[in-house]
Scaffold this motif. Structure first.
Motif, mmCIF file in Angstrom:
data_model
loop_
_atom_site.group_PDB
_atom_site.id
_atom_site.type_symbol
_atom_site.label_atom_id
_atom_site.label_comp_id
_atom_site.label_asym_id
_atom_site.label_seq_id
_atom_site.Cartn_x
_atom_site.Cartn_y
_atom_site.Cartn_z
ATOM 1 N N LEU A 60 -27.222 48.504 17.937
ATOM 2 C CA LEU A 60 -28.370 48.480 18.839
ATOM 3 C C LEU A 60 -29.179 49.768 18.736
ATOM 4 C CD1 LEU A 60 -27.252 46.861 22.225
ATOM 5 C CD2 LEU A 60 -28.684 45.885 20.424
ATOM 6 N N LYS A 61 -28.494 50.877 18.687
ATOM 7 C CA LYS A 61 -29.163 52.177 18.607
ATOM 8 C C LYS A 61 -29.999 52.290 17.345
ATOM 9 C CE LYS A 61 -28.120 57.150 18.556
ATOM 10 N NZ LYS A 61 -27.025 58.161 18.576
ATOM 11 N N HIS A 62 -29.565 51.629 16.278
ATOM 12 C CA HIS A 62 -30.247 51.759 14.998
ATOM 13 C C HIS A 62 -31.085 50.538 14.640
ATOM 14 C CE1 HIS A 62 -27.397 55.070 14.749
ATOM 15 N NE2 HIS A 62 -28.218 55.594 13.863
ATOM 16 N N GLY A 63 -31.439 49.755 15.649
ATOM 17 C CA GLY A 63 -32.457 48.747 15.465
ATOM 18 C C GLY A 63 -32.041 47.465 14.779
ATOM 19 N N PHE A 64 -30.769 47.129 14.816
ATOM 20 C CA PHE A 64 -30.318 45.916 14.140
ATOM 21 C C PHE A 64 -30.404 44.652 14.997
ATOM 22 C CE2 PHE A 64 -28.501 48.822 11.030
ATOM 23 C CZ PHE A 64 -28.681 48.125 9.847
ATOM 24 N N GLY A 65 -30.696 44.763 16.260
ATOM 25 C CA GLY A 65 -30.932 43.583 17.074
ATOM 26 C C GLY A 65 -29.752 43.177 17.933
ATOM 27 N N LYS A 66 -30.073 42.577 19.069
ATOM 28 C CA LYS A 66 -29.069 42.235 20.077
ATOM 29 C C LYS A 66 -28.118 41.143 19.594
ATOM 30 C CE LYS A 66 -27.489 42.477 24.383
ATOM 31 N NZ LYS A 66 -26.950 43.704 25.006
ATOM 32 N N ARG A 67 -28.638 40.124 18.928
ATOM 33 C CA ARG A 67 -27.742 39.040 18.518
ATOM 34 C C ARG A 67 -26.728 39.529 17.486
ATOM 35 N NH1 ARG A 67 -28.461 33.309 15.302
ATOM 36 N NH2 ARG A 67 -26.436 32.490 16.001
ATOM 37 N N LEU A 68 -27.186 40.255 16.491
ATOM 38 C CA LEU A 68 -26.274 40.784 15.484
ATOM 39 C C LEU A 68 -25.238 41.694 16.133
ATOM 40 C CD1 LEU A 68 -25.282 41.317 12.635
ATOM 41 C CD2 LEU A 68 -27.188 42.928 12.337
ATOM 42 N N ALA A 69 -25.679 42.555 17.027
ATOM 43 C CA ALA A 69 -24.744 43.442 17.718
ATOM 44 C C ALA A 69 -23.718 42.640 18.508
ATOM 45 C CB ALA A 69 -25.502 44.394 18.643
ATOM 46 N N GLY A 70 -24.161 41.557 19.150
ATOM 47 C CA GLY A 70 -23.239 40.729 19.916
ATOM 48 C C GLY A 70 -22.203 40.041 19.054
ATOM 49 N N LEU A 71 -22.605 39.569 17.877
ATOM 50 C CA LEU A 71 -21.648 38.955 16.955
ATOM 51 C C LEU A 71 -20.599 39.968 16.512
ATOM 52 C CD1 LEU A 71 -24.110 36.832 14.814
ATOM 53 C CD2 LEU A 71 -22.262 35.924 16.242
ATOM 54 N N VAL A 72 -21.026 41.180 16.213
ATOM 55 C CA VAL A 72 -20.092 42.236 15.817
ATOM 56 C C VAL A 72 -19.188 42.608 16.987
ATOM 57 C CG1 VAL A 72 -19.955 44.673 15.148
ATOM 58 C CG2 VAL A 72 -21.537 43.126 13.958
ATOM 59 N N ALA A 73 -19.759 42.721 18.167
ATOM 60 C CA ALA A 73 -18.975 43.114 19.349
ATOM 61 C C ALA A 73 -17.852 42.133 19.643
ATOM 62 C CB ALA A 73 -19.898 43.215 20.564
ATOM 63 N N ASN A 74 -18.083 40.863 19.372
ATOM 64 C CA ASN A 74 -17.117 39.824 19.744
ATOM 65 C C ASN A 74 -16.409 39.187 18.562
ATOM 66 O OD1 ASN A 74 -17.361 39.315 22.823
ATOM 67 N ND2 ASN A 74 -19.492 39.508 22.144
ATOM 68 N N HIS A 75 -16.505 39.790 17.384
ATOM 69 C CA HIS A 75 -15.936 39.128 16.217
ATOM 70 C C HIS A 75 -14.414 39.055 16.299
ATOM 71 C CE1 HIS A 75 -15.251 43.268 14.668
ATOM 72 N NE2 HIS A 75 -14.336 42.711 13.882
ATOM 73 N N SER A 76 -13.893 37.946 15.801
ATOM 74 C CA SER A 76 -12.447 37.764 15.639
ATOM 75 C C SER A 76 -11.659 38.079 16.906
ATOM 76 C CB SER A 76 -11.939 38.611 14.455
ATOM 77 O OG SER A 76 -12.630 38.257 13.277
ATOM 78 N N CYS A 77 -12.037 37.410 17.972
ATOM 79 C CA CYS A 77 -11.308 37.511 19.246
ATOM 80 C C CYS A 77 -11.306 38.915 19.834
ATOM 81 C CB CYS A 77 -9.870 37.012 19.071
ATOM 82 S SG CYS A 77 -9.736 35.271 18.612
ATOM 83 N N ALA A 78 -12.366 39.654 19.609
ATOM 84 C CA ALA A 78 -12.422 41.029 20.115
ATOM 85 C C ALA A 78 -12.334 41.096 21.633
ATOM 86 C CB ALA A 78 -13.695 41.716 19.637
ATOM 87 N N SER A 79 -12.732 40.026 22.328
ATOM 88 C CA SER A 79 -12.658 40.058 23.789
ATOM 89 C C SER A 79 -11.217 40.203 24.270
ATOM 90 C CB SER A 79 -13.277 38.788 24.377
ATOM 91 O OG SER A 79 -12.588 37.627 23.935
ATOM 92 N N TYR A 80 -10.261 39.673 23.511
ATOM 93 C CA TYR A 80 -8.852 39.815 23.880
ATOM 94 C C TYR A 80 -8.387 41.261 23.694
ATOM 95 C CZ TYR A 80 -8.501 34.710 23.974
ATOM 96 O OH TYR A 80 -8.665 33.382 24.275
ATOM 97 N N GLU A 81 -8.843 41.878 22.620
ATOM 98 C CA GLU A 81 -8.506 43.288 22.414
ATOM 99 C C GLU A 81 -9.149 44.145 23.498
ATOM 100 O OE1 GLU A 81 -8.726 46.884 19.079
ATOM 101 O OE2 GLU A 81 -9.327 44.844 18.516
ATOM 102 N N ALA A 82 -10.376 43.803 23.878
ATOM 103 C CA ALA A 82 -11.055 44.551 24.932
ATOM 104 C C ALA A 82 -10.247 44.521 26.223
ATOM 105 C CB ALA A 82 -12.446 43.978 25.165
ATOM 106 N N GLU A 83 -9.684 43.370 26.561
ATOM 107 C CA GLU A 83 -8.868 43.264 27.769
ATOM 108 C C GLU A 83 -7.653 44.173 27.679
ATOM 109 O OE1 GLU A 83 -9.467 41.840 30.572
ATOM 110 O OE2 GLU A 83 -11.317 40.814 30.014
ATOM 111 N N GLU A 84 -7.014 44.204 26.526
ATOM 112 C CA GLU A 84 -5.844 45.065 26.337
ATOM 113 C C GLU A 84 -6.201 46.539 26.495
ATOM 114 O OE1 GLU A 84 -2.530 44.524 25.734
ATOM 115 O OE2 GLU A 84 -2.812 42.380 26.061
ATOM 116 N N ARG A 85 -7.418 46.874 26.144
ATOM 117 C CA ARG A 85 -7.870 48.267 26.209
ATOM 118 C C ARG A 85 -8.520 48.615 27.543
ATOM 119 N NH1 ARG A 85 -8.071 50.966 21.355
ATOM 120 N NH2 ARG A 85 -7.663 49.730 19.480
#
Length: 242
Positions: free
Chosen positions: A136-161
């Motif tokens: 986001l900081k470097h202008g790649f766009g919200k949707r792309l950033a969201g896909l990266v943020a949540n790739h491969s079950c990242a929400s489960y890792e986020a909960e653990e952290r």
């Protein structure tokens, strides 16, 4: 299984090799390849900003910009991770035909999904969130950033952290053929860029991290969701000539 392995350290050679995996009718899903190493170097000089400015959206297409950014931040600092990323990027490009609403963003996400591991980008220690914020900081766009943020079950890792609320607030989870294909590309590619089944990949992760690691713990909870995304992608692949 789609082949995604890439051995070259040159992003230009990687992008050239990826084109061999695209049928002529599918070339619209593949990034344009620079005409020479010198041209790529000049383009990279304009795209890759180490001073904190945004990457130039008018130079090169999205997948090419993504590949060059990933190369800049991963190839020297984390060469094994870079091997994995090159293979995932190529595989995501090949899967673009499945993502009618986002073939270009899928390819870019494949190249950028692990950029948050880069030492000069890592912040919280949670690579998916760190990478998404950097995008986001470097202008790649919200949707792309969201896909990266949540790739491969990242929400489960986020909960653990203890970062589940932060992740969901900043980057809501997208449920689509595009996100499924990104998970497939990542989770059927080994740490050295080799093709694996998803079962082999999960086994490799557990062996590499050990039974007590946070990563192993979150995959115990996340595996069913991952398998559903993998199976949905396999169904789409069977319906669509690749």
């Amino acid at each position: 299984m789609l082949s995604g392995i890439a051995n070259s350290s040159s992003v230009v050679q990687t992008l050239q090799a990826a084109r061999f995996y695209c049928e002529p009718a599918q070339n619209a899903f593949c990034p344009a390849v620079p005409g020479s190493q010198d041209a790529a170097a000049r383009r990279k000089g304009r795209l890759a900003s180490k001073s904190g400015q945004s990457y130039d959206a008018e130079v090169g297409n999205l997948a090419e910009r993504a590949a060059l950014a990933a190369e800049e931040h991963l190839s020297a600092a984390l060469p094994r991770r870079w091997n994995h990323v090159q293979a995932v990027g190529r595989k995501a490009m090949r899967l673009g035909v499945l993502a009618a609403d986002g073939s270009d963003v899928l390819a870019a996400a494949g190249w950028l999904h692990d950029i948050g591991y880069a030492p000069d980008i890592a912040d919280t220690g949670f690579h998916a969130l760190d990478g998404a914020r950097w995008l986001l900081k470097h202008g790649f766009g919200k949707r792309l950033a969201g896909l990266v943020a949540n790739h491969s079950c990242a929400s489960y890792e986020a909960e653990e952290r203890g970062l589940g609320g932060v992740l969901s607030a900043e980057f809501p989870l997208e449920r689509s053929a595009t996100s499924d294909a990104l998970w497939y590309a990542d989770m059927t590619t080994g740490p050295d860029g080799q093709d694996l089944t998803v079962e082999e990949r999960l086994s490799e992760i557990r062996e590499r991290y050990g039974p007590e690691d946070l990563v192993t713990r979150f995959w115990e909870k996340a595996e069913p969701a991952l398998m559903e995304a993998i199976r949905r992608t396999e169904v789409r692949m069977a319906r669509q000539p690749m």
